[in-house]
Design a protein around this motif. Structure first.
Motif, PDB file in Angstrom:
ATOM      1  N   UNK A  55       0.884  -1.026   0.038  1.00 39.44           N
ATOM      2  CA  UNK A  55      -0.148   0.070  -0.387  1.00 39.44           C
ATOM      3  C   UNK A  55       0.611   0.757  -0.064  1.00 39.44           C
ATOM      4  N   UNK A  56       1.905   1.155   0.444  1.00 40.07           N
ATOM      5  CA  UNK A  56       2.928   2.579   1.243  1.00 40.07           C
ATOM      6  C   UNK A  56       2.911   2.930   0.157  1.00 40.07           C
ATOM      7  N   UNK A  57       4.297   1.480  -0.587  1.00 41.78           N
ATOM      8  CA  UNK A  57       4.715   1.165  -2.074  1.00 41.78           C
ATOM      9  C   UNK A  57       4.299   2.368  -3.401  1.00 41.78           C
ATOM     10  N   UNK A  58       2.700   1.456  -3.167  1.00 46.54           N
ATOM     11  CA  UNK A  58       1.722   2.187  -4.648  1.00 46.54           C
ATOM     12  C   UNK A  58       1.268   3.607  -4.016  1.00 46.54           C
ATOM     13  N   UNK A  59       1.391   4.529  -2.922  1.00 50.21           N
ATOM     14  CA  UNK A  59       1.834   5.687  -2.363  1.00 50.21           C
ATOM     15  C   UNK A  59       0.203   5.853  -1.834  1.00 50.21           C
ATOM     16  N   UNK A  60      -0.293   4.929  -1.987  1.00 52.86           N
ATOM     17  CA  UNK A  60      -1.964   4.819  -1.192  1.00 52.86           C
ATOM     18  C   UNK A  60      -1.948   5.340   0.370  1.00 52.86           C
ATOM     19  N   UNK A  61      -0.832   5.134   0.982  1.00 53.27           N
ATOM     20  CA  UNK A  61      -0.197   5.520   2.661  1.00 53.27           C
ATOM     21  C   UNK A  61       0.823   6.198   2.719  1.00 53.27           C
ATOM     22  N   UNK A  62       0.313   7.341   3.828  1.00 51.59           N
ATOM     23  CA  UNK A  62       2.159   7.636   3.892  1.00 51.59           C
ATOM     24  C   UNK A  62       2.764   7.155   4.368  1.00 51.59           C
ATOM     25  N   UNK A  63       2.544   6.405   5.436  1.00 55.57           N
ATOM     26  CA  UNK A  63       3.940   5.354   4.955  1.00 55.57           C
ATOM     27  C   UNK A  63       3.547   3.627   5.546  1.00 55.57           C
ATOM     28  N   UNK A  64       4.836   2.962   6.037  1.00 53.81           N
ATOM     29  CA  UNK A  64       4.489   1.428   5.765  1.00 53.81           C
ATOM     30  C   UNK A  64       4.308   1.138   7.557  1.00 53.81           C
ATOM     31  N   UNK A  65       2.875   0.436   7.398  1.00 55.00           N
ATOM     32  CA  UNK A  65       2.640   0.105   8.924  1.00 55.00           C
ATOM     33  C   UNK A  65       2.553  -1.252   9.335  1.00 55.00           C
ATOM     34  N   UNK A  76      -4.984   3.289  11.895  1.00 58.17           N
ATOM     35  CA  UNK A  76      -6.218   2.900  11.221  1.00 58.17           C
ATOM     36  C   UNK A  76      -7.362   4.537  11.084  1.00 58.17           C
ATOM     37  N   UNK A  77      -6.831   5.228  11.850  1.00 57.08           N
ATOM     38  CA  UNK A  77      -7.124   6.976  11.439  1.00 57.08           C
ATOM     39  C   UNK A  77      -6.956   7.443  10.108  1.00 57.08           C
ATOM     40  N   UNK A  78      -5.215   6.771  10.277  1.00 62.21           N
ATOM     41  CA  UNK A  78      -4.978   7.538   8.512  1.00 62.21           C
ATOM     42  C   UNK A  78      -5.289   6.420   7.619  1.00 62.21           C
ATOM     43  N   UNK A  79      -5.175   5.287   8.181  1.00 65.23           N
ATOM     44  CA  UNK A  79      -6.429   4.466   7.092  1.00 65.23           C
ATOM     45  C   UNK A  79      -7.371   4.702   6.491  1.00 65.23           C
ATOM     46  N   UNK A  80      -8.527   5.308   6.934  1.00 71.40           N
ATOM     47  CA  UNK A  80      -9.651   5.843   7.080  1.00 71.40           C
ATOM     48  C   UNK A  80      -9.544   7.276   6.275  1.00 71.40           C
ATOM     49  N   UNK A  81      -8.481   7.544   6.490  1.00 75.06           N
ATOM     50  CA  UNK A  81      -8.383   9.575   6.292  1.00 75.06           C
ATOM     51  C   UNK A  81      -7.986   9.449   4.515  1.00 75.06           C
ATOM     52  N   UNK A  82      -7.452   8.463   4.597  1.00 75.75           N
ATOM     53  CA  UNK A  82      -6.909   8.043   3.377  1.00 75.75           C
ATOM     54  C   UNK A  82      -8.563   7.007   1.787  1.00 75.75           C
ATOM     55  N   UNK A  83      -9.517   7.588   2.688  1.00 66.87           N
ATOM     56  CA  UNK A  83     -10.271   7.170   1.939  1.00 66.87           C
ATOM     57  C   UNK A  83     -10.703   5.111   1.728  1.00 66.87           C
ATOM     58  N   UNK A  84      -9.533   4.739   2.824  1.00 67.96           N
ATOM     59  CA  UNK A  84      -9.188   3.036   2.463  1.00 67.96           C
ATOM     60  C   UNK A  84      -9.591   2.068   3.803  1.00 67.96           C
ATOM     61  N   UNK A  85     -10.812   1.430   3.098  1.00 70.25           N
ATOM     62  CA  UNK A  85     -11.254   0.452   3.871  1.00 70.25           C
ATOM     63  C   UNK A  85     -10.965  -0.906   3.574  1.00 70.25           C
ATOM     64  N   UNK A  86     -11.376  -1.495   4.640  1.00 69.92           N
ATOM     65  CA  UNK A  86     -10.515  -3.036   4.542  1.00 69.92           C
ATOM     66  C   UNK A  86     -11.297  -3.892   5.623  1.00 69.92           C
ATOM     67  N   UNK A  87     -12.048  -4.498   4.795  1.00 77.60           N
ATOM     68  CA  UNK A  87     -12.902  -6.147   5.276  1.00 77.60           C
ATOM     69  C   UNK A  87     -12.669  -7.267   5.284  1.00 77.60           C
TER      70      UNK A  87
END
Length: 87
Positions: A55-65, A76-87
């Motif tokens: 996710x980080x390498x693709x530019x979807x997160x600001x850091x590697x989680x 968790x807040x970082x993922x949600x703020x970026x519009x990412x969801x996981x189910x």
């Protein structure tokens, strides 16, 4: 927190709560969480899993989680703020 072998065995069949917020732009769907995910309550939590680094390498997160000990509230807040969801 590294789950003990007994904790891993006890996590068999556990579910992991969805991480979905308002305005989700990308919903990632996984199946059958592993024992490590069940024990920590975090998606893709097994150490060495390439999900969060990808996710980080693709530019979807600001850091590697690192979810190996559970997903910290800040991540968790970082993922949600970026519009990412996981189910």
């Amino acid at each position: 927190m590294r789950p003990t072998p007994a904790e891993l065995r006890a996590s068999y069949g556990r579910t992991v709560p969805d991480l979905v917020g308002p305005g989700v732009r990308l919903l990632i769907v996984g199946i059958n969480p592993g024992l490590w995910s069940g024990a920590t309550g975090a998606h893709f939590a097994r150490p060495g899993n390439r999900f969060y680094p990808a996710l980080h390498a693709a530019g979807l997160t600001g850091h590697s989680i690192d979810a190996s000990a559970g997903l910290p509230d800040a991540d968790r807040a970082h993922l949600l703020a970026r519009g990412l969801g996981i189910t």
